[in-house]
Design a protein around this motif. Structure first.
Motif, PDB file in Angstrom:
ATOM      1  N   GLN A  90       0.838  -1.197   0.000  1.00  0.00           N
ATOM      2  CA  GLN A  90       0.000   0.000   0.000  1.00  0.00           C
ATOM      3  C   GLN A  90       0.874   1.249   0.000  1.00  0.00           C
ATOM      4  O   GLN A  90       1.919   1.287   0.635  1.00  0.00           O
ATOM      5  N   ASN A  91       0.403   2.271  -0.692  1.00  0.00           N
ATOM      6  CA  ASN A  91       1.096   3.540  -0.549  1.00  0.00           C
ATOM      7  C   ASN A  91       0.241   4.457   0.320  1.00  0.00           C
ATOM      8  O   ASN A  91      -0.965   4.278   0.441  1.00  0.00           O
ATOM      9  N   ARG A  92       0.870   5.418   0.953  1.00  0.00           N
ATOM     10  CA  ARG A  92       0.189   6.290   1.902  1.00  0.00           C
ATOM     11  C   ARG A  92      -0.968   7.058   1.257  1.00  0.00           C
ATOM     12  O   ARG A  92      -1.991   7.277   1.879  1.00  0.00           O
ATOM     13  N   GLU A  93      -0.795   7.474   0.014  1.00  0.00           N
ATOM     14  CA  GLU A  93      -1.846   8.240  -0.655  1.00  0.00           C
ATOM     15  C   GLU A  93      -3.109   7.406  -0.824  1.00  0.00           C
ATOM     16  O   GLU A  93      -4.218   7.905  -0.637  1.00  0.00           O
ATOM     17  N   PHE A  94      -2.948   6.147  -1.174  1.00  0.00           N
ATOM     18  CA  PHE A  94      -4.099   5.267  -1.362  1.00  0.00           C
ATOM     19  C   PHE A  94      -4.850   5.085  -0.048  1.00  0.00           C
ATOM     20  O   PHE A  94      -6.080   5.161  -0.008  1.00  0.00           O
ATOM     21  N   ILE A  95      -4.110   4.834   1.029  1.00  0.00           N
ATOM     22  CA  ILE A  95      -4.734   4.648   2.336  1.00  0.00           C
ATOM     23  C   ILE A  95      -5.443   5.933   2.770  1.00  0.00           C
ATOM     24  O   ILE A  95      -6.575   5.900   3.253  1.00  0.00           O
ATOM     25  N   GLN A  96      -4.791   7.075   2.562  1.00  0.00           N
ATOM     26  CA  GLN A  96      -5.399   8.349   2.936  1.00  0.00           C
ATOM     27  C   GLN A  96      -6.677   8.593   2.123  1.00  0.00           C
ATOM     28  O   GLN A  96      -7.675   9.067   2.657  1.00  0.00           O
ATOM     29  N   GLU A  97      -6.673   8.261   0.854  1.00  0.00           N
ATOM     30  CA  GLU A  97      -7.849   8.432   0.009  1.00  0.00           C
ATOM     31  C   GLU A  97      -9.003   7.560   0.510  1.00  0.00           C
ATOM     32  O   GLU A  97     -10.153   7.999   0.557  1.00  0.00           O
ATOM     33  N   GLU A  98      -8.709   6.335   0.900  1.00  0.00           N
ATOM     34  CA  GLU A  98      -9.731   5.436   1.426  1.00  0.00           C
ATOM     35  C   GLU A  98     -10.296   5.979   2.740  1.00  0.00           C
ATOM     36  O   GLU A  98     -11.509   5.971   2.952  1.00  0.00           O
ATOM     37  N   GLN A  99      -9.436   6.497   3.601  1.00  0.00           N
ATOM     38  CA  GLN A  99      -9.898   7.065   4.869  1.00  0.00           C
ATOM     39  C   GLN A  99     -10.740   8.314   4.623  1.00  0.00           C
ATOM     40  O   GLN A  99     -11.721   8.551   5.319  1.00  0.00           O
ATOM     41  N   LEU A 100     -10.368   9.108   3.634  1.00  0.00           N
ATOM     42  CA  LEU A 100     -11.143  10.297   3.287  1.00  0.00           C
ATOM     43  C   LEU A 100     -12.541   9.894   2.820  1.00  0.00           C
ATOM     44  O   LEU A 100     -13.534  10.526   3.194  1.00  0.00           O
ATOM     45  N   ARG A 101     -12.628   8.844   2.050  1.00  0.00           N
ATOM     46  CA  ARG A 101     -13.930   8.351   1.584  1.00  0.00           C
ATOM     47  C   ARG A 101     -14.802   7.932   2.762  1.00  0.00           C
ATOM     48  O   ARG A 101     -15.992   8.265   2.822  1.00  0.00           O
ATOM     49  N   VAL A 102     -14.221   7.248   3.736  1.00  0.00           N
ATOM     50  CA  VAL A 102     -14.966   6.831   4.926  1.00  0.00           C
ATOM     51  C   VAL A 102     -15.437   8.059   5.697  1.00  0.00           C
ATOM     52  O   VAL A 102     -16.595   8.139   6.128  1.00  0.00           O
ATOM     53  N   ALA A 103     -14.551   9.044   5.865  1.00  0.00           N
ATOM     54  CA  ALA A 103     -14.913  10.272   6.577  1.00  0.00           C
ATOM     55  C   ALA A 103     -16.051  11.002   5.860  1.00  0.00           C
ATOM     56  O   ALA A 103     -16.970  11.519   6.506  1.00  0.00           O
ATOM     57  N   GLU A 104     -16.002  11.045   4.535  1.00  0.00           N
ATOM     58  CA  GLU A 104     -17.058  11.707   3.767  1.00  0.00           C
ATOM     59  C   GLU A 104     -18.410  11.040   4.000  1.00  0.00           C
ATOM     60  O   GLU A 104     -19.427  11.719   4.148  1.00  0.00           O
ATOM     61  N   GLU A 105     -18.427   9.709   4.036  1.00  0.00           N
ATOM     62  CA  GLU A 105     -19.679   8.988   4.274  1.00  0.00           C
ATOM     63  C   GLU A 105     -20.246   9.326   5.648  1.00  0.00           C
ATOM     64  O   GLU A 105     -21.452   9.561   5.794  1.00  0.00           O
ATOM     65  N   LEU A 106     -19.373   9.361   6.651  1.00  0.00           N
ATOM     66  CA  LEU A 106     -19.829   9.664   8.010  1.00  0.00           C
ATOM     67  C   LEU A 106     -20.295  11.115   8.129  1.00  0.00           C
ATOM     68  O   LEU A 106     -21.305  11.399   8.792  1.00  0.00           O
ATOM     69  N   LEU A 107     -19.584  12.025   7.482  1.00  0.00           N
ATOM     70  CA  LEU A 107     -19.988  13.430   7.519  1.00  0.00           C
ATOM     71  C   LEU A 107     -21.309  13.643   6.786  1.00  0.00           C
ATOM     72  O   LEU A 107     -22.137  14.464   7.207  1.00  0.00           O
ATOM     73  N   GLN A 108     -21.517  12.916   5.707  1.00  0.00           N
ATOM     74  CA  GLN A 108     -22.791  13.009   4.990  1.00  0.00           C
ATOM     75  C   GLN A 108     -23.936  12.576   5.896  1.00  0.00           C
ATOM     76  O   GLN A 108     -24.973  13.229   5.963  1.00  0.00           O
ATOM     77  N   LYS A 109     -23.723  11.485   6.618  1.00  0.00           N
ATOM     78  CA  LYS A 109     -24.747  10.994   7.539  1.00  0.00           C
ATOM     79  C   LYS A 109     -25.007  12.026   8.641  1.00  0.00           C
ATOM     80  O   LYS A 109     -26.166  12.296   8.988  1.00  0.00           O
ATOM     81  N   ALA A 110     -23.943  12.644   9.170  1.00  0.00           N
ATOM     82  CA  ALA A 110     -24.095  13.668  10.200  1.00  0.00           C
ATOM     83  C   ALA A 110     -24.869  14.869   9.663  1.00  0.00           C
ATOM     84  O   ALA A 110     -25.738  15.418  10.355  1.00  0.00           O
ATOM     85  N   ALA A 111     -24.576  15.281   8.426  1.00  0.00           N
ATOM     86  CA  ALA A 111     -25.278  16.415   7.819  1.00  0.00           C
ATOM     87  C   ALA A 111     -26.761  16.099   7.645  1.00  0.00           C
ATOM     88  O   ALA A 111     -27.623  16.956   7.899  1.00  0.00           O
ATOM     89  N   GLU A 112     -27.071  14.879   7.232  1.00  0.00           N
ATOM     90  CA  GLU A 112     -28.473  14.485   7.063  1.00  0.00           C
ATOM     91  C   GLU A 112     -29.211  14.517   8.401  1.00  0.00           C
ATOM     92  O   GLU A 112     -30.345  14.989   8.474  1.00  0.00           O
ATOM     93  N   ILE A 113     -28.570  14.052   9.458  1.00  0.00           N
ATOM     94  CA  ILE A 113     -29.176  14.080  10.794  1.00  0.00           C
ATOM     95  C   ILE A 113     -29.388  15.531  11.229  1.00  0.00           C
ATOM     96  O   ILE A 113     -30.452  15.884  11.747  1.00  0.00           O
ATOM     97  N   GLY A 114     -28.362  16.367  11.006  1.00  0.00           N
ATOM     98  CA  GLY A 114     -28.472  17.775  11.380  1.00  0.00           C
ATOM     99  C   GLY A 114     -29.631  18.472  10.679  1.00  0.00           C
ATOM    100  O   GLY A 114     -30.425  19.175  11.316  1.00  0.00           O
ATOM    101  N   ARG A 115     -29.726  18.280   9.368  1.00  0.00           N
ATOM    102  CA  ARG A 115     -30.814  18.907   8.598  1.00  0.00           C
ATOM    103  C   ARG A 115     -32.177  18.391   9.056  1.00  0.00           C
ATOM    104  O   ARG A 115     -33.124  19.156   9.206  1.00  0.00           O
ATOM    105  N   ALA A 116     -32.275  17.096   9.267  1.00  0.00           N
ATOM    106  CA  ALA A 116     -33.555  16.485   9.636  1.00  0.00           C
ATOM    107  C   ALA A 116     -34.049  16.947  11.007  1.00  0.00           C
ATOM    108  O   ALA A 116     -35.246  16.958  11.255  1.00  0.00           O
ATOM    109  N   HIS A 117     -33.129  17.347  11.872  1.00  0.00           N
ATOM    110  CA  HIS A 117     -33.513  17.700  13.236  1.00  0.00           C
ATOM    111  C   HIS A 117     -33.293  19.176  13.549  1.00  0.00           C
ATOM    112  O   HIS A 117     -33.289  19.569  14.719  1.00  0.00           O
ATOM    113  N   GLY A 118     -33.093  19.974  12.512  1.00  0.00           N
ATOM    114  CA  GLY A 118     -33.002  21.422  12.701  1.00  0.00           C
ATOM    115  C   GLY A 118     -31.758  21.904  13.406  1.00  0.00           C
ATOM    116  O   GLY A 118     -31.764  22.983  14.007  1.00  0.00           O
ATOM    117  N   ILE A 119     -30.690  21.138  13.340  1.00  0.00           N
ATOM    118  CA  ILE A 119     -29.418  21.579  13.940  1.00  0.00           C
ATOM    119  C   ILE A 119     -28.733  22.481  12.922  1.00  0.00           C
ATOM    120  O   ILE A 119     -28.564  22.108  11.768  1.00  0.00           O
TER     121      ILE A 119
END
Length: 123
Positions: free
Chosen positions: A79-108
């Motif tokens: 593995q190269n560091r860039e590939f691992i970082q890209e995969e971690q960024l993708r995971v973070a994006e998914e979690l942040l998307q879920k957080a944004a959806e919760i925030g919008r749905a509950h008026g945060i």
């Protein structure tokens, strides 16, 4: 290598295997060149179909996490560091998307959400 399958998860078994193997690789628990269990052995250990394990290994190969050598088995890919970082960024994006959806749905407010993220990021 310990893989735990949850029958109550909403994710298919092959995805559970993929995610756990990716996490083991990214955390350094599995290192480059290390052999993975054969498809048959892993299927037997998990009491699942070989086809399910095959699908997981194919996805891991496609994503660059493992390499399969015909007649020898499957191994953790270098593995190269860039590939691992890209995969971690993708995971973070998914979690942040879920957080944004919760925030919008509950008026945060956006400001509250960014303050929470900033607080956790600076811990």
């Amino acid at each position: 290598m310990e893989i735990i399958i949850s029958n109550s998860s909403d994710k298919p078994i092959y995805e559970q295997i993929c995610m756990q193997v990716k996490n083991l690789i990214m955390s350094g628990t599995l290192s480059a060149g290390e052999a993975l269990p054969s498809m048959r052995a892993l299927a037997k250990d998990l009491h699942i179909s070989v086809i399910t394990v095959q699908r997981a290994y194919e996805d891991l190969t496609r994503d660059g996490f493992i390499e399969t050598v015909s007649g020898k088995g499957s191994f953790v890919a270098a593995q190269n560091r860039e590939f691992i970082q890209e995969e971690q960024l993708r995971v973070a994006e998914e979690l942040l998307q879920k957080a944004a959806e919760i925030g919008r749905a509950h008026g945060i407010s956006y400001e509250q959400m960014t303050n929470i993220l900033k607080l956790f990021y600076e811990e």
